[in-house]
Design a protein around this motif. Structure first.
Motif, short mmCIF file in Angstrom:
data_model
loop_
_atom_site.label_atom_id
_atom_site.label_comp_id
_atom_site.label_asym_id
_atom_site.label_seq_id
_atom_site.Cartn_x
_atom_site.Cartn_y
_atom_site.Cartn_z
N CYS A 195 -3.14 15.41 5.01
CA CYS A 195 -3.99 15.52 4.02
C CYS A 195 -5.52 15.06 4.13
O CYS A 195 -6.51 15.70 4.02
N ALA A 196 -5.21 13.97 4.91
CA ALA A 196 -7.13 13.32 5.31
C ALA A 196 -7.38 14.19 6.29
O ALA A 196 -8.53 14.30 6.38
N PHE A 197 -6.51 14.97 7.19
CA PHE A 197 -7.38 15.74 8.10
C PHE A 197 -7.63 16.91 7.48
O PHE A 197 -8.79 17.44 7.85
N ASP A 198 -6.88 17.48 6.38
CA ASP A 198 -7.47 18.68 5.87
C ASP A 198 -8.95 18.50 5.14
O ASP A 198 -9.86 19.16 5.25
N ALA A 199 -9.12 17.21 4.37
CA ALA A 199 -9.98 16.74 3.77
C ALA A 199 -11.30 16.74 4.73
O ALA A 199 -12.43 16.96 4.64
N ALA A 200 -11.00 16.20 5.98
CA ALA A 200 -11.96 15.72 6.91
C ALA A 200 -12.62 17.00 7.45
O ALA A 200 -13.69 17.59 7.71
N ALA A 238 -9.48 11.53 12.10
CA ALA A 238 -8.32 12.00 11.43
C ALA A 238 -7.52 12.75 12.43
O ALA A 238 -6.19 13.00 12.35
N LEU A 239 -8.22 13.50 13.35
CA LEU A 239 -7.47 14.29 14.30
C LEU A 239 -6.62 13.33 15.01
O LEU A 239 -5.53 13.44 15.71
N ALA A 240 -7.53 12.15 15.68
CA ALA A 240 -6.59 11.27 16.25
C ALA A 240 -5.29 10.67 15.69
O ALA A 240 -4.17 10.58 16.18
N ASP A 241 -5.43 10.24 14.22
CA ASP A 241 -4.21 9.87 13.54
C ASP A 241 -3.38 10.75 13.69
O ASP A 241 -2.04 10.79 13.77
#
Length: 536
Positions: free
Chosen positions: A104-109, A127-130
């Protein structure tokens, strides 16, 4: 350049202590787990293994000491709610909650980057690294692979309420293995797994790039997986021991530790015995010093007396000042000598069957000193065959013959209903019946505590107050005290400590009696790999 998130992950505990009701549960626990480390936590029941796992997970606060966690933590304990109105997918989503949050965080970023918001590029990179650290896009596939390999339900819409405890456990374990956590904390994860599930779990834990803390009695899993072992069993100074070199390193280290402890205790006891003998000798000289040779005068007696009295005082002070600072070591298994004439046929079963339980005819021919391992899946009839051999169950077809006077003993899978009598009374009553019936000679009796299976304190407690493991030890004591010439063991490692299992395995390998065992214990199967097999 900073390390990737997983490389920075670690778990440490420093001088952790916990007491319950004034009794120490954990004392002075120190450990560190980094990526690539697989720590096995061992010890008999009641030594605080599960408690330690809760402390490491952060669900229990220690009385003193500290715990540091860096990275994500996944926990599989033994408890699982029985009443559950969720679905299989819901349970998986619980285990993948952090993965879902990362995606979800990656989509938001990604959306923020597309909208060219200030700072969006750095947020996107983080976000990509996570997401890559978790392997987030591949998590559901990993779960599906584990569901299939563990023999779990794969239909995510299936209600949990209709599933067994074992099925729910396997679903949760599959979710945990697929979640990509930095640190895994597992409590007896082999429960409810079959052979293929065990193989899959072993492979996944060995390949896990993060850290693993594994609480287990499964010696094969420990041997195949762990790099270090934390032993919570009693030690000479009351502190846990950590052994490197995997499970084999633990076994060697534990054995050496026990030998040092026993030697120190013997030295201490010998010194105390010597001091007591010195005191006794001084007291005897004091008594005999008042009776000098005939013709010796009173003056001689008077001058000798003070020196003798001072000697007695010195010896008594030396004895009283001798501190017993090495506690008594735990008992070591001391099996009685079992005798049987080599090569003599003791037991023979030909084409025996039991309707609905052992449908395929089976034959067993046992001579003194011979070994046999009975294998097969649950419900195949292994226990039934052993009961037939022990003449506790009559076969529907076939014959069973035993040598006249041959003593045959069976250790069943489960203990009999616990008596309210004390353990030593149950033991002595069993021996009394054997002696009165002529099966056992009076001189062949051995005391319960002499076998090294139950300490005196446990032997004087009612059987129903003993732990399951202690009741199992009592069963084993009664079996061996009967001096059997044929030993039949049905899952003999159930509820026994790893140290006792090793000692029992060694004794079985060298006894003159014939031995038949039925087991699923993978380590025991490895240790008896040279024994003949009968697959049911």
């Amino acid at each position: 350049m900073s390390l990737p998130a997983r490389a920075r992950a670690h778990l440490s505990a420093t001088d952790v202590r916990i007491a319950r009701g004034g009794r120490p549960v954990l004392t002075g626990v120190n450990l560190t787990v980094s990526p690539g480390d697989r720590l096995g936590v061992v010890g008999e029941n009641g030594r605080g293994k599960t408690t330690l796992l809760h402390v490491l997970a952060g669900t229990l606060t220690p009385d003193s000491g500290s715990v540091t966690r860096v990275g994500t933590v996944g926990v599989a304990d033994q408890e699982l709610p029985a009443a559950d109105d969720r679905t299989v997918g819901d349970l998986i989503d619980v285990e993948l909650a952090q993965v879902r949050a990362v995606l979800c965080a990656f989509d938001a970023a990604t959306r923020a980057l597309g909208q060219q918001r200030p700072g969006a590029e750095q947020d996107y990179a983080d976000a990509l690294a996570d997401a890559e650290s978790f392997g987030a896009w591949d998590a559901d596939r990993r779960v599906d692979v584990s569901l299939a390999a563990l023999g779990a339900v794969t239909d995510r819409d299936r209600p949990l309420a209709g599933l067994s405890v074992g099925q729910r456990y396997r679903i949760r374990l599959a979710g945990l293995l697929g979640a990509g956590h930095d640190l895994l904390l597992l409590d007896e994860p082999t429960n409810h797994l079959d052979a293929s599930g065990l193989d899959h779990l072993t492979a996944r834990l060995r390949a896990h790039p993060g850290g693993v803390v594994l609480v287990s009695h499964d010696r094969a899993l420990l041997a195949d997986v762990v790099t270090t072992v934390l032993d919570l069993d009693p030690t000479s100074d009351g502190l846990p021991r950590t052994y490197g070199g995997g499970y084999d390193g633990y076994r060697e280290g534990h054995r050496a530790e026990r030998e040092r402890w026993e030697l120190a205790y013997r030295d201490q006891e010998n010194e105390r015995r010597r001091l007591a003998q010195d005191l006794s000798a001084a007291q005897n000289r004091l008594v005999t010093g008042w009776r000098p040779d005939k013709g010796t005068g009173k003056h001689t007696r008077a001058t000798r007396a003070p020196a003798l009295v001072r000697a007695v005082h010195r010896r008594r002070e030396a004895l009283e000042s001798h501190v017993l600072d090495v506690p008594k070591p735990p008992l070591r298994f001391q099996p009685p000598r079992l005798e049987a004439t080599p090569g003599v046929t003791l037991l023979r079963a030909d084409d025996v069957t039991v309707a609905g339980r052992l449908d395929t005819p089976r034959s067993v021919h046992l001579r003194a000193g011979e070994r046999l391992v009975v294998t097969g899946p649950n419900g195949s009839g292994k226990s039934t065959l052993l009961a037939v051999l022990a003449e506790r169950l009559k076969p529907d077809s076939g014959t069973v013959q035993r040598r006249r006077g041959a003593r045959i003993g069976l250790l069943a899978q489960e203990s009999p209903p616990p008596s309210r009598r004390r353990a030593f009374e149950v033991y002595e009553a069993a021996l009394g019946r054997l002696v009165s019936s002529g099966v056992l000679r009076e001189g062949d009796q051995v005391g319960l505590t002499q076998l090294g299976l139950l300490p005196s304190e446990a032997a004087h407690r009612p059987v129903h107050e003993l732990s399951v493991g202690q009741q199992r030890r009592l069963d084993l004591a009664i079996l061996l005290a009967a001096r059997p010439q044929v030993i039949l063991l049905d899952e003999p490692t159930n509820h026994l400590s790893m140290a006792l299992v090793d000692e029992l395995t060694e004794a079985l390998s060298s006894t003159a009696a014939a031995v038949v065992l039925a087991t699923h214990d993978r380590r025991l199967l490895r240790d008896t790999a040279t024994w003949p097999r009968l697959r049911i």
